[in-house]
Design a protein around this motif. Structure first.
Motif, PDB file in Angstrom:
ATOM      1  N   GLY A 297       7.952  -3.419   5.772  1.00 45.55           N
ATOM      2  CA  GLY A 297       8.878  -4.533   5.899  1.00 45.55           C
ATOM      3  C   GLY A 297       8.627  -5.401   7.120  1.00 45.55           C
ATOM      4  O   GLY A 297       9.291  -6.434   7.283  1.00 45.55           O
ATOM      5  N   ILE A 298       7.686  -4.988   7.984  1.00 44.36           N
ATOM      6  CA  ILE A 298       7.381  -5.756   9.193  1.00 44.36           C
ATOM      7  C   ILE A 298       5.999  -6.397   9.094  1.00 44.36           C
ATOM      8  O   ILE A 298       5.846  -7.616   9.202  1.00 44.36           O
ATOM      9  CB  ILE A 298       7.476  -4.867  10.454  1.00 44.36           C
ATOM     10  N   ASP A 299       4.982  -5.554   8.896  1.00 42.32           N
ATOM     11  CA  ASP A 299       3.603  -6.054   8.806  1.00 42.32           C
ATOM     12  C   ASP A 299       3.113  -6.120   7.367  1.00 42.32           C
ATOM     13  O   ASP A 299       2.037  -6.634   7.080  1.00 42.32           O
ATOM     14  CB  ASP A 299       2.645  -5.148   9.588  1.00 42.32           C
TER      15      ASP A 299
ATOM     16  N   SER B 201       0.816  -1.206   0.000  1.00 39.75           N
ATOM     17  CA  SER B 201       0.000   0.000   0.000  1.00 39.75           C
ATOM     18  C   SER B 201       0.855   1.264   0.000  1.00 39.75           C
ATOM     19  O   SER B 201       2.022   1.241   0.420  1.00 39.75           O
ATOM     20  CB  SER B 201      -0.909   0.014   1.244  1.00 39.75           C
ATOM     21  N   THR B 202       0.260   2.353  -0.455  1.00 40.90           N
ATOM     22  CA  THR B 202       0.866   3.654  -0.194  1.00 40.90           C
ATOM     23  C   THR B 202       0.733   3.935   1.300  1.00 40.90           C
ATOM     24  O   THR B 202      -0.067   3.289   1.994  1.00 40.90           O
ATOM     25  CB  THR B 202       0.155   4.770  -0.985  1.00 40.90           C
ATOM     26  N   ASP B 203       1.483   4.926   1.792  1.00 40.88           N
ATOM     27  CA  ASP B 203       1.428   5.248   3.221  1.00 40.88           C
ATOM     28  C   ASP B 203       0.472   6.401   3.494  1.00 40.88           C
ATOM     29  O   ASP B 203       0.673   7.196   4.419  1.00 40.88           O
ATOM     30  CB  ASP B 203       2.829   5.560   3.759  1.00 40.88           C
ATOM     31  N   ALA B 204      -0.593   6.491   2.719  1.00 43.27           N
ATOM     32  CA  ALA B 204      -1.551   7.591   2.836  1.00 43.27           C
ATOM     33  C   ALA B 204      -2.206   7.635   4.209  1.00 43.27           C
ATOM     34  O   ALA B 204      -2.638   6.615   4.745  1.00 43.27           O
ATOM     35  CB  ALA B 204      -2.631   7.445   1.759  1.00 43.27           C
ATOM     36  N   GLY B 205      -2.276   8.849   4.781  1.00 44.45           N
ATOM     37  CA  GLY B 205      -2.997   9.070   6.024  1.00 44.45           C
ATOM     38  C   GLY B 205      -2.610   8.122   7.132  1.00 44.45           C
ATOM     39  O   GLY B 205      -1.430   7.922   7.441  1.00 44.45           O
TER      40      GLY B 205
ATOM     41  N   GLN C  24      -3.407  -7.539  17.595  1.00 45.41           N
ATOM     42  CA  GLN C  24      -2.738  -6.900  18.726  1.00 45.41           C
ATOM     43  C   GLN C  24      -3.109  -5.429  18.895  1.00 45.41           C
ATOM     44  O   GLN C  24      -3.213  -4.937  20.021  1.00 45.41           O
ATOM     45  CB  GLN C  24      -1.226  -7.036  18.568  1.00 45.41           C
ATOM     46  N   SER C  25      -3.304  -4.716  17.787  1.00 44.73           N
ATOM     47  CA  SER C  25      -3.431  -3.264  17.884  1.00 44.73           C
ATOM     48  C   SER C  25      -4.686  -2.670  17.266  1.00 44.73           C
ATOM     49  O   SER C  25      -4.995  -1.500  17.527  1.00 44.73           O
ATOM     50  CB  SER C  25      -2.213  -2.594  17.224  1.00 44.73           C
TER      51      SER C  25
ATOM     52  N   GLU D 295       0.344   4.449  10.190  1.00 41.57           N
ATOM     53  CA  GLU D 295       0.243   4.104  11.604  1.00 41.57           C
ATOM     54  C   GLU D 295      -0.109   2.631  11.794  1.00 41.57           C
ATOM     55  O   GLU D 295       0.002   2.103  12.894  1.00 41.57           O
ATOM     56  CB  GLU D 295      -0.826   4.978  12.279  1.00 41.57           C
ATOM     57  N   VAL D 296      -0.522   1.994  10.725  1.00 42.90           N
ATOM     58  CA  VAL D 296      -0.940   0.592  10.782  1.00 42.90           C
ATOM     59  C   VAL D 296       0.158  -0.334  10.268  1.00 42.90           C
ATOM     60  O   VAL D 296       0.581  -1.264  10.959  1.00 42.90           O
ATOM     61  CB  VAL D 296      -2.230   0.378   9.947  1.00 42.90           C
TER      62      VAL D 296
END
Length: 242
Positions: free
Chosen positions: A178-180, A165-169, A219-220, A173-174
Motif C-alpha cells: 500500500g506504500i511502494d 506481487s506475492t510477499d515471497a522471501g 533510496q534503499s 523487505e522491499v
C-alpha cells in the motif's frame, strides 16, 4: 564448503535467516541487499515503449502487465496466467508480456493456449536487454512461491512500474504493501487480482505507484548502496587480518 568462507552474505534478511536456519554455519552471515543501477534503469524512452507495443500489436492506450522470470516452478507463471485471464475478462484493454525462458516453457504455453490468451499475453523469449520491455510495461506482477531478492523486481521498480506481487522471501523487505506497491501472502496468490483490478480501474494510481516504486529503489536499493556496503565488509575483513 560453506564454512570454508570467512563471511557469508545473504541478499536479503530472509535469505540470511534461511542460511542460519538450514546450514547453521560456523562463520558470520551478513545481509547486503541486492541493488539495481537506478541511472541505467529509468523510464525515459517513449520510442522503445512504442516499438515493443507495435511488435506485439498492443494498442497505445492499452495497460500492459509484465513479468521477467526463469520458467521454473517457484515462479508459478501458470498462476500468473490464471490471474491475467481473470483480469482480461474484466477489462479488455489489458495485455501481458512475459520475458524469459526455461524448462517449464512447453507447459506454460499449453496453459496459455488453454486460457485463450494467444492474442492478449505474449512470450518474448529470452532477452539480453530487458529495458525496452520495462518501458512497454505499466504494471509488473510476480506470483512467486519463494525468492531471495529478485533483481527483476528492483529493475521494474527503478523503471517506475507499479508493483503487484506475492510477499515471497525478500520481496516483503522491499515492497511495503500500500506504500511502494501491493503484496499478498504467498498462499493467497489469487488475491493478487484485487490490487491488479484496483490499478486497472484507477489508471492515475498506476503512475502514482510507479513513482513510489522508483523512489523506493533509489533510496534503499541502488547499486551504489549495495557496492558501498560490500566494500565496507571487505575492508572490515582486511583490517582484521593485518
Amino acid at each position: 564448503s560453506f564454512n570454508w568462507q570467512t563471511l557469508g552474505i545473504g541478499v536479503s534478511e530472509d535469505v540470511t535467516q534461511s542460511i542460519q536456519k538450514n546450514i547453521s554455519p560456523n562463520i558470520p552471515v551478513k545481509t547486503i541487499l541486492n541493488g539495481v543501477n537506478t541511472t541505467t534503469f529509468q523510464r525515459k524512452n517513449a520510442q522503445e515503449r512504442a516499438e515493443i507495443r507495435e511488435q506485439f500489436g498492443i494498442p497505445n492506450d492499452a495497460i500492459v502487465v509484465g513479468t521477467v522470470a526463469v520458467f521454473r516452478f517457484q515462479k508459478r507463471l501458470d498462476l500468473w496466467l490464471e490471474i491475467m485471464a481473470e483480469a482480461i475478462k474484466q477489462n479488455p484493454k489489458i495485455y501481458g508480456i512475459i520475458i524469459g525462458a526455461g524448462p517449464l516453457e512447453p507447459m506454460l504455453k499449453e496453459k496459455h493456449k488453454a486460457l485463450g490468451l494467444e492474442e492478449k499475453v505474449f512470450f518474448t523469449g529470452l532477452q539480453t536487454n530487458v529495458k525496452p520491455y520495462y518501458e512497454a510495461m505499466d504494471i509488473f506482477m510476480m506470483s512467486s512461491s519463494f525468492e531471495g531478492l529478485p533483481i527483476a523486481l528492483l529493475e521494474a521498480m527503478s523503471m517506475s512500474c507499479a508493483i503487484v506481487s506475492t510477499d515471497a522471501g525478500g520481496i516483503k523487505e522491499v515492497i511495503r504493501d500500500g506504500i511502494d506497491g501491493f503484496t499478498k501472502p504467498v498462499n493467497d496468490w489469487r488475491e493478487l487480482f484485487q490490487p491488479l483490478d484496483y490499478l486497472l480501474n484507477n489508471p492515475k494510481e498506476i503512475s502514482l505507484f510507479g513513482e513510489k516504486a522508483r523512489q523506493r529503489a533509489e533510496q534503499s536499493f541502488s547499486m551504489q548502496k549495495m557496492v558501498e556496503e560490500t566494500e565496507r565488509q571487505y575492508y572490515s575483513l582486511y583490517s582484521k587480518s593485518v
